[in-house]
Design an enzyme around this catalytic site. Sequence first.
Site, PDB file in Angstrom:
ATOM      1  N   GLY A 128      47.267 -34.272  26.821  1.00 50.63           N
ATOM      2  CA  GLY A 128      48.324 -33.537  27.014  1.00 50.63           C
ATOM      3  C   GLY A 128      49.675 -34.294  26.353  1.00 50.63           C
ATOM      4  O   GLY A 128      49.547 -35.363  25.890  1.00 50.63           O
TER       5      GLY A 128
ATOM      6  N   GLN B 171      58.900 -35.747  26.284  1.00 50.74           N
ATOM      7  CA  GLN B 171      58.486 -37.357  25.542  1.00 50.74           C
ATOM      8  C   GLN B 171      58.613 -37.487  24.286  1.00 50.74           C
ATOM      9  O   GLN B 171      58.652 -37.704  23.791  1.00 50.74           O
ATOM     10  CB  GLN B 171      56.903 -36.918  26.250  1.00 50.74           C
ATOM     11  CG  GLN B 171      55.776 -37.044  27.733  1.00 50.74           C
ATOM     12  CD  GLN B 171      54.469 -37.315  27.817  1.00 50.74           C
ATOM     13  OE1 GLN B 171      54.310 -36.409  27.583  1.00 50.74           O
ATOM     14  NE2 GLN B 171      53.587 -38.041  27.921  1.00 50.74           N
TER      15      GLN B 171
ATOM     16  N   CYS C 238      49.501 -42.632  30.177  1.00 46.27           N
ATOM     17  CA  CYS C 238      50.610 -42.128  29.838  1.00 46.27           C
ATOM     18  C   CYS C 238      51.079 -42.608  28.333  1.00 46.27           C
ATOM     19  O   CYS C 238      51.169 -43.947  28.154  1.00 46.27           O
ATOM     20  CB  CYS C 238      51.890 -41.904  30.633  1.00 46.27           C
ATOM     21  SG  CYS C 238      53.728 -40.299  29.658  1.00 46.27           S
ATOM     22  N   LEU C 239      51.181 -41.903  27.239  1.00 46.83           N
ATOM     23  CA  LEU C 239      51.701 -42.005  26.080  1.00 46.83           C
ATOM     24  C   LEU C 239      53.211 -42.520  25.661  1.00 46.83           C
ATOM     25  O   LEU C 239      53.212 -43.260  24.867  1.00 46.83           O
ATOM     26  CB  LEU C 239      51.461 -40.902  24.738  1.00 46.83           C
ATOM     27  CG  LEU C 239      50.441 -40.044  25.375  1.00 46.83           C
ATOM     28  CD1 LEU C 239      50.120 -39.226  24.187  1.00 46.83           C
ATOM     29  CD2 LEU C 239      49.035 -41.136  24.349  1.00 46.83           C
TER      30      LEU C 239
ATOM     31  N   HIS D 202      50.258 -33.916  35.770  1.00 45.29           N
ATOM     32  CA  HIS D 202      50.936 -35.722  35.330  1.00 45.29           C
ATOM     33  C   HIS D 202      51.784 -34.202  34.342  1.00 45.29           C
ATOM     34  O   HIS D 202      52.576 -34.632  34.414  1.00 45.29           O
ATOM     35  CB  HIS D 202      50.072 -35.889  34.425  1.00 45.29           C
ATOM     36  CG  HIS D 202      49.948 -37.354  33.713  1.00 45.29           C
ATOM     37  ND1 HIS D 202      50.084 -38.251  33.797  1.00 45.29           N
ATOM     38  CD2 HIS D 202      51.371 -37.122  32.382  1.00 45.29           C
ATOM     39  CE1 HIS D 202      50.288 -39.062  32.860  1.00 45.29           C
ATOM     40  NE2 HIS D 202      51.006 -37.824  31.861  1.00 45.29           N
ATOM     41  N   GLU D 203      51.086 -33.131  33.237  1.00 44.53           N
ATOM     42  CA  GLU D 203      52.198 -33.199  32.407  1.00 44.53           C
ATOM     43  C   GLU D 203      53.163 -31.846  32.991  1.00 44.53           C
ATOM     44  O   GLU D 203      54.119 -32.285  32.839  1.00 44.53           O
ATOM     45  CB  GLU D 203      50.953 -31.868  31.269  1.00 44.53           C
ATOM     46  CG  GLU D 203      50.252 -32.331  30.696  1.00 44.53           C
ATOM     47  CD  GLU D 203      51.082 -33.821  30.136  1.00 44.53           C
ATOM     48  OE1 GLU D 203      52.325 -34.057  29.862  1.00 44.53           O
ATOM     49  OE2 GLU D 203      50.087 -35.152  29.590  1.00 44.53           O
TER      50      GLU D 203
ATOM     51  N   HIS E  47      56.255 -34.591  34.358  1.00 41.74           N
ATOM     52  CA  HIS E  47      57.369 -35.123  32.942  1.00 41.74           C
ATOM     53  C   HIS E  47      58.500 -33.787  32.974  1.00 41.74           C
ATOM     54  O   HIS E  47      59.715 -34.221  32.871  1.00 41.74           O
ATOM     55  CB  HIS E  47      56.665 -35.038  31.661  1.00 41.74           C
ATOM     56  CG  HIS E  47      55.332 -36.070  31.287  1.00 41.74           C
ATOM     57  ND1 HIS E  47      55.563 -37.652  30.741  1.00 41.74           N
ATOM     58  CD2 HIS E  47      54.302 -35.990  30.839  1.00 41.74           C
ATOM     59  CE1 HIS E  47      55.243 -38.244  31.173  1.00 41.74           C
ATOM     60  NE2 HIS E  47      54.461 -37.410  30.883  1.00 41.74           N
TER      61      HIS E  47
END
Length: 168
Positions: free
Chosen positions: A46, A51, A92-93, A134-135, A138
């Site tokens: 994702g 991000q 998480c990236l 999660h996304e 963000h």
Amino acid sequence: MALLKIIKHPDPKLRKKAAAVTEITPELLTLADDMLETMYAAPGIGLAATQIGRQLSLVVIDISEEKDQPLTLINPLITKLSSGVVVNEEGCLSVPGIYEEVERAESVTLNYTNSEGEEIELETDGVLAICIQHELEHLDGKLFVDHLSRLKQERIRKKLLKQQKESM
Ligand code: K1U
Ligand code: ZN
């Protein structure tokens, strides 16, 4: 297509809230394609526009093994969260190298606009439901580490700042 730079915690840009997308333009669709390419290359399942430093309500997800089922979520909104919860390890990236257990609703109902401009309602569970939660956090300027104790959050923040200094 282009690879985009993924912003790393504790960059304050990750705390900005996304604004609604008002029009699906060719530029927005190119951005979504670039986000997908960036997510596949990372690799991840994702990526939220926050991000990559864009305050836009835009998320891409692909949880398939073959990486051939991309989802583009424009103005996504969770309308229902199950009372049942699950605990899973998340990464998480934007928080590289950190994996921690987080409690999430087991299933969600999501409304969003797809890249064709269609309004979609999706009811889902499993990895997709976790990734959606999660996304969407963000887009609200929240990170999965915010679910952890203050002590763990501080350790993670210091570790990432050290990594970033060493890679300069
Ligand atoms: O938001 C992100 O930074 C992407 C993140 C999504 C996510 C992972 C786990 C639980 C919830 C949300 C990632 O993709 S981290 C990398 C990852 O999980 C993964 C990478 C390669 C293959 C499979 C998974
Ligand atoms: Zn993330």
